[in-house]
Design an enzyme around this catalytic site. Sequence first.
Site, PDB file in Angstrom:
ATOM      1  N   ASP A 136       0.865  -1.174   0.000  1.00 11.77           N
ATOM      2  CA  ASP A 136       0.000   0.000   0.000  1.00 11.77           C
ATOM      3  C   ASP A 136       0.908   1.232   0.000  1.00 11.77           C
ATOM      4  OD1 ASP A 136      -2.087   1.779   0.008  1.00 11.77           O
ATOM      5  OD2 ASP A 136      -3.219   0.778   1.582  1.00 11.77           O
TER       6      ASP A 136
HETATM    7  C1  BGC Z   1      -5.063   3.302   0.146  1.00  9.73           C
HETATM    8  C2  BGC Z   1      -5.173   2.344  -1.013  1.00  9.73           C
HETATM    9  C3  BGC Z   1      -5.037   3.082  -2.314  1.00  9.73           C
HETATM   10  C4  BGC Z   1      -3.720   3.839  -2.321  1.00  9.73           C
HETATM   11  C5  BGC Z   1      -3.494   4.635  -3.597  1.00  9.73           C
HETATM   12  C6  BGC Z   1      -3.833   4.185   0.028  1.00  9.73           C
HETATM   13  O1  BGC Z   1      -3.824   5.172   0.995  1.00  9.73           O
HETATM   14  O2  BGC Z   1      -5.030   2.577   1.347  1.00  9.73           O
HETATM   15  O3  BGC Z   1      -6.404   1.677  -0.952  1.00  9.73           O
HETATM   16  O4  BGC Z   1      -5.112   2.190  -3.385  1.00  9.73           O
HETATM   17  O5  BGC Z   1      -3.725   4.765  -1.243  1.00  9.73           O
HETATM   18  O6  BGC Z   1      -4.414   5.623  -3.732  1.00  9.73           O
END
Ligand code: BGC
Length: 764
Positions: A294
């Site tokens: 993530d």
């Molecule tokens: C979130 C993800 C997301 C990523 C990119 C993160 O903060 O937890 O679900 O895909 O950001 O936007």
Amino acid sequence: MGVGKRASLLAISWLLAASAVTPAVADAPLEEVTTARAQRQLDARIRRLLAQMTPEEKAAQLLTAAGMNIANAPDHDTRARSGVGSIFFVSKPAEINRLQKLALDNSRLKIPILFGYDVLHGLKTVFPVPIGLAASWDPELIEQTQAAAAGEARGVGIGWVFGPMLDVTRDPRWGRIVEGPGEDPYLASAIARAQVRGLQGPQLGTPGRVVAGAKHFAGYGAGSGGRDYDEANVSDAELWNVYLPPFRAAIDAGAGNVMAAYMPLNGIPAAGNHWLLNDVLRGQLGFKGWVVSDNQAVRNLLTHGFARDRSDAAERALNAGTDMEMATGLSNFQELPASLSAGRISGKRLNEAVARVLAVKFRLGLFDHPYVDEKAASDGLASRESLDLAVRAAERSAVLLRNENGLLPLDRTKIHSIAVIGPLGGSTRDPAGPWVFAENEPVLQSLADGLRQNVANGIEVSYAPGVTMPRRLIGSPIEMMDRQYSRPAPADDDSGIAQATALARSSDVAILVLGEGQNMIGEMGSRSSLDLPGRQQDLLDSVLATGKPVVVVLMNGRPLTLRGNLPPAILELWYPGSQGGTALSRLLFGDAVPGGKLPYTWPRSAGQIPTFYAHLTTHDPKGSERRYWDDPSSPVYPFGFGLSYTTFSYKAVQLDHSTIRPGASLTTSVQVTNVGPRAGDEVVQLYLHQRSGSSARPVRELKGFRRIHLDAGETRTVSFEISPEQLRYWNAAARDWMIDNSTFDVAIGTDSMAPFSASFNVER
Ligand code: BGC
């Protein structure tokens, strides 16, 4: 050190077996990878390319960098020129082509960039939020919406979508409940399969589709106190029986990517959790694609007090099984070449990760077609067909929670004026829900406008906001990332309530749109209470006091508490997307009949959380609704609940066997009749309860469902096969899957309160 010399240091055997070095872009187009021959062809191309890459070029391929300039981070033009693997958060085809050209013209090996984006429920055509789609209990519809979303995304040049989000959660304080499938692993698994099929098509590389990234692996929905990002401590039995099944389903459906979660699972941060990413994900679930962290989760191995420094974080993430780092800031994976020289990571592991990333680029056809057709991209957005699908999806997601004296559907011939009331009723942005960005120019309408355009018969639609929404104590992602985002400043006087109440008094019916703003749910959208934010409850009380017919339409992604006198009708519309107002108009007047069901249990208050239907039997089952001395412990609405404008009756459950051996299947069926006055949909739900065994088992578990349409008076027999898959469970003592000898009770009915009416035995 020269490039050739560096590459020659990587003396791993399969790399040395590589054939002559030729630029991959010049090769013949790759066949679809459905045969062993195509797989060999793909492997050979990857090997040839890997053989030419320096450790730095490899590390660059293992980064997905935010397509926005962040202080101290290299800008994306520099990254594109130097061969970055992936860029996310760019969605304009011209910008995607420009960055792609920079990469192909300037990077040594001309490896195309893979563009990623959060397309959770549409890009320009916005479908209901995932929890809303879950409430449709209609996997076919979900597949169609995701196929449409994939088509729009791929058209603009996005090849990889950070979804489906498959975090089962039993804590609605957690804002990200809106992005996911709800509380139940069986429903979530059906949704996972549908989403992956919709996004990717029958196989990875299907034209007009994208790579699906199942997230967040694993247990993110179990964060302490419903607080986003907090640690998840999940028992062995819960992990296997509740949190992992939807990921297994997504992987079986072919999901090409998995995103490792932010939080520590049982103490070990997911992006550095070797057991989770190897033994479980690859070993047990058979995942073959690539794992991305993530955003900033590799960097955060330091924050968690897990890694020593950035190199340690990068090494431990890679060695644990994270193949690619997502980072808005500096790349930690750029430390990997030094780690390789120092022998702290192996060349084999580095190559393995890079090979996985290259494989997906080949399979998407990016080497052969790196650019998008900009004209076709914009022509393909928000087509009539996908907007019609958005209407249908919003209608099928709606859940009728209350309908005293058959207030709904409204009679067009008797209504002359409608008052739409509430700050969400006139808002254009809020119906979108999270992960919808202004830069994609989403098609949106307010519910008031949608009603105005569709009610017909000369019915007058007026609007009054009544109250304003309160400010959050902390910023939300949408407010931080979307410069165009704004809300009216909060006001605390009663004049708005008085005005809205007067409007209700002078209208034939009040449609009160209540809930949470788009900025109050989703990531960083946790709450400590489930009350209506701001003064919406006061507004409701005041409008109810007029004595006029009131329909509350909820715009939300989690259960909310309504206090005091309840309105005669409550329609759960979720964040309905592009066409919510059109769908609402059809639902209110009966052109569409609500048939959705809740994908979660609806607690009375936040104090009851977690509350979920598939709990274990307690020491005192008879008193299980009286566990608190100050409030009933039963929910307001059970899991699977939803009314219709018609009614259904169920005959007794039939079974084709009374006893089976473990490993055998049986069939159960039931007759369902539409005994009401009009056609409608019913979601027929099958629940099983295992009476005894080598572990205590939940009071009931969903093991089958089907959404059917019945005309007035029509009867249908609905059958379900109960296979070993539905009878087995993970036993935490044996640390293995089990099918116990036991009697199983069967209930088939309209929601999770359906009575048990048959049973069968499993006997060795
Ligand atoms: C979130 C993800 C997301 C990523 C990119 C993160 O903060 O937890 O679900 O895909 O950001 O936007």
